[in-house]
Design a protein around this motif. Structure first.
Motif, short mmCIF file in Angstrom:
data_model
loop_
_atom_site.label_atom_id
_atom_site.label_comp_id
_atom_site.label_asym_id
_atom_site.label_seq_id
_atom_site.Cartn_x
_atom_site.Cartn_y
_atom_site.Cartn_z
N ILE A 266 40.29 50.69 40.07
CA ILE A 266 39.52 49.69 39.33
C ILE A 266 40.33 48.40 39.17
N THR A 267 41.59 48.53 38.78
CA THR A 267 42.42 47.34 38.57
C THR A 267 42.56 46.55 39.86
N GLY A 268 42.79 47.25 40.96
CA GLY A 268 42.92 46.56 42.24
C GLY A 268 41.64 45.85 42.64
N GLN A 269 40.50 46.49 42.43
CA GLN A 269 39.23 45.88 42.83
C GLN A 269 38.80 44.76 41.88
N LEU A 270 39.31 44.75 40.66
CA LEU A 270 39.02 43.68 39.72
C LEU A 270 40.03 42.54 39.80
N ALA A 271 40.94 42.61 40.78
CA ALA A 271 42.02 41.62 40.86
C ALA A 271 41.48 40.19 40.91
N ARG A 272 40.46 39.98 41.70
CA ARG A 272 39.89 38.63 41.82
C ARG A 272 39.33 38.15 40.48
N GLY A 273 38.60 39.05 39.80
CA GLY A 273 38.05 38.68 38.51
C GLY A 273 39.12 38.48 37.45
N ILE A 274 40.18 39.30 37.50
CA ILE A 274 41.27 39.16 36.52
C ILE A 274 41.98 37.83 36.70
N ARG A 275 42.20 37.43 37.96
CA ARG A 275 42.81 36.11 38.21
C ARG A 275 41.95 35.01 37.62
N SER A 276 40.65 35.11 37.85
CA SER A 276 39.74 34.09 37.34
C SER A 276 39.72 34.08 35.83
N LEU A 277 39.68 35.27 35.22
CA LEU A 277 39.65 35.38 33.76
C LEU A 277 40.87 34.73 33.13
N PHE A 278 42.06 35.15 33.58
CA PHE A 278 43.26 34.63 32.93
C PHE A 278 43.59 33.22 33.37
N GLY A 279 43.17 32.84 34.58
CA GLY A 279 43.32 31.44 34.96
C GLY A 279 42.53 30.54 34.04
N GLN B 227 36.54 40.11 29.89
CA GLN B 227 37.57 40.13 28.86
C GLN B 227 37.44 41.38 27.99
N ASP B 228 36.22 41.72 27.61
CA ASP B 228 36.00 42.92 26.81
C ASP B 228 36.39 44.18 27.60
N PHE B 229 35.95 44.24 28.87
CA PHE B 229 36.24 45.44 29.65
C PHE B 229 37.72 45.56 29.97
N VAL B 230 38.37 44.45 30.30
CA VAL B 230 39.81 44.51 30.62
C VAL B 230 40.61 44.94 29.39
N ALA B 231 40.21 44.48 28.21
CA ALA B 231 40.90 44.91 26.99
C ALA B 231 40.74 46.42 26.79
N ARG C 88 32.29 39.67 43.02
CA ARG C 88 32.66 40.35 44.25
C ARG C 88 33.28 39.42 45.27
N GLY C 89 32.93 38.13 45.21
CA GLY C 89 33.41 37.20 46.23
C GLY C 89 32.53 37.16 47.46
N GLU C 90 31.34 37.70 47.39
CA GLU C 90 30.38 37.69 48.49
C GLU C 90 28.98 37.54 47.92
N SER C 91 28.10 36.90 48.68
CA SER C 91 26.74 36.72 48.17
C SER C 91 25.82 37.87 48.56
N ALA C 92 26.19 38.60 49.62
CA ALA C 92 25.34 39.73 50.01
C ALA C 92 25.53 40.87 49.03
#
Length: 516
Positions: free
Chosen positions: A194-207, A129-133, A14-18
């Motif tokens: 969903i794609t927009g909200q997973l943007a941060r995770g997708i960047r991290s995954l493919f990075g 990775q599994d969910f994005v596929a 999420r990018g937040e600890s709360a």
């Protein structure tokens, strides 16, 4: 900063600890509240951004952090904010101040926190990775079946467009851009959300995955991207899915490739660049999504009007100025309009998004089926004694007679959330958070509409008993099969409605309005 491994994984995603969900309360008999906390501290978000860089190896053990002043400039934050973020990471044992050497990431030998952090991030990436596929296949299928020719042609042109070039960050952005283009072209607001909200995770995954890729690996990915574009232009579903499968196989191969040796410490410029783009969702964007979700399920209306700025501000714990910015963004998107007579109101065609449209309900059913079957299997493997006690308690109440319809729906949703918690899946819970209003509407409609699940209490109790029994027995295969049967019963009914839409002559929207 965080109490459990699941909270840590959710924070990285999420990018937040709360945490907006009370994970400890899922199994208790109280009202479910998945409302997001929208007012998080900037220093908190910056701390988690740096935490993710440590977890992913972009800030490896022993790496020196840039000075506070430069971090503040890169992240557009005050030095007080940066100092607060660094102090939190120091307190939690992830970084330390070294005399004469600045602030550094602790070594593996000096911290018990780094290994759980790295493991949590790795599990997130594997689950993502599994969910994005899976999501890629769903979006592509929806696009090829539903999109008009003009939209498909535009998507093909965008996918075939030039990529950003070499470097780990640029290819990761290309992968995100490709998915945003396809989700938008599909015409499904759920896939786009969903794609927009997973943007941060997708960047991290493919990075992470592309960090191990050389020119040959990137070239193969680019070739399959062009093949995908050509298949889209021809509306060739088989070729498009084949190109997508080839790209997934290439990326999986990269995930198993060890990182290049001798890479050395990261350059300060690279660290600052990552901090500049790793910022999580801004308050205005979060509020925009929150209010849009409430509009979608009719929860933001007071008669014909939207709730007032004052009431929305009180609901989210933010200023009226922040609400005003969010409403302006919704007006620009055409979701709300300003009416001199009636005030701000939702555009009628976009209200009751999930429950008023059979396509959206089928989309939710498909997403839920994937997530729930996967979670049930993992809950059987990983669930704790406390998780199991909560499942027993919920199932026992489900078996009582004379429960109200509202209580049955509440228990049903609670059971599935408890299974997700037991599975330890941050991806599952995060998607539930993002889609929570739509998910609630899906449960409400599915469990009360006679054509789908209404009046089938005995069947539902049998399904839930089979699921919980298998999980308690730690039988992963049986748990997955039982959940697949349960979710499949709803998917089949939605498919029957789709094949025979004249069963609903007045439309689902009219039916929903009548129930409300």
């Amino acid at each position: 900063m965080l109490g459990t491994a699941l909270e840590l994984k959710l924070s990285l995603l999420r990018g937040e600890s709360a945490c907006p969900m009370d994970l400890a309360d899922f199994g208790r008999l109280a009202a479910i509240d998945l409302r997001t906390q929208t007012k998080s501290a900037r220093s908190d978000r910056l701390a988690v951004a740096m935490l993710e860089m440590i977890a992913s190896g972009r800030l490896p053990p022993g790496a020196r952090l840039p000075p506070e002043r430069r971090i503040a400039e890169a992240a557009s934050a005050s030095r007080v904010c940066v100092r607060s973020a660094l102090d939190r990471l120091k307190l939690d044992g992830y970084i330390e101040a070294v005399q004469g050497s600045g602030t550094r990431v602790v070594s593996l030998e000096r911290s018990e926190r780094l290994i759980p952090l790295i493991r949590a991030n790795q599990e997130n990436l594997e689950d993502l990775q599994d969910f994005v596929a899976f999501l890629d296949r769903c979006v592509l299928d929806h696009l090829l079946r539903r999109a008009p020719d003009a939209a498909l042609a535009r998507a093909a042109d965008a996918v075939a467009g030039p990529c950003a070039g070499p470097g780990t960050r640029a290819p990761a952005e290309d992968e995100l851009r490709l998915r945003l283009v396809l989700a938008e072209a599909s015409g499904s607001p759920i896939y786009a959300m969903i794609t927009g909200q997973l943007a941060r995770g997708i960047r991290s995954l493919f990075g992470s995955r592309l960090r191990a890729a050389g020119e040959a690996g990137l070239g193969r990915l680019d070739g399959e991207r062009l093949a995908l574009a050509a298949a889209l232009a021809r509306r060739d579903a088989a070729a498009a899915q084949a190109a997508l499968a080839s790209r997934a196989a290439i990326l999986r191969g990269l995930a198993s490739t060890p990182p290049a040796a001798g890479a050395g410490a990261p350059r300060e410029e690279a660290i600052l660049r990552d901090l500049a783009v790793a910022s999580p969702e801004q308050l205005k964007d979060r509020l925009t999504r929150e209010i849009a979700g409430m509009i979608a399920t009719g929860h933001a209306r007071d008669g014909a009007r939207l709730l007032s700025e004052r009431r929305l501000a009180a609901l989210f714990g933010v200023s009226r100025a922040s609400v005003r910015e969010a409403l302006a963004a919704l007006k620009a998107e055409g979701i709300v309009v300003a009416d001199e007579r009636c005030g701000t109101r939702a555009v009628d065609a976009l209200t009751s998004l999930a429950a008023a449209d059979l396509d959206h309900l089928q989309t939710m059913s498909r997403l839920r089926g994937y997530l729930e079957v996967w979670a049930a299997s993992r809950a059987a493997e990983r669930g704790s004694d406390r998780d199991f006690a909560d499942l027993r308690r919920i199932l026992a109440e489900m078996g009582r007679s004379h429960l109200s319809a509202r209580r049955r729906i509440d228990l049903d949703l609670r059971l599935h959330l408890t299974i997700a918690r037991a599975a330890g899946s941050a991806v599952h819970l995060y998607i539930t958070e993002v889609l929570r209003d739509l998910m609630t509407a899906y449960f409400d409609y599915s469990l009360t509409t006679p054509a789908i699940g209404g009046g089938r209490d005995a069947m539902l109790l049998r399904h839930h008993t089979q699921i919980v029994t298998a999980i308690l027995a730690r039988d992963t295969l049986a748990a997955g099969r039982a959940m697949a049967e349960h979710c499949g019963a709803f998917s089949d009914r939605y498919a029957m409605l789709d094949a025979d839409r004249e069963m609903l002559p007045c439309g689902l929207a009219a039916d929903l309005a009548a129930r409300d």
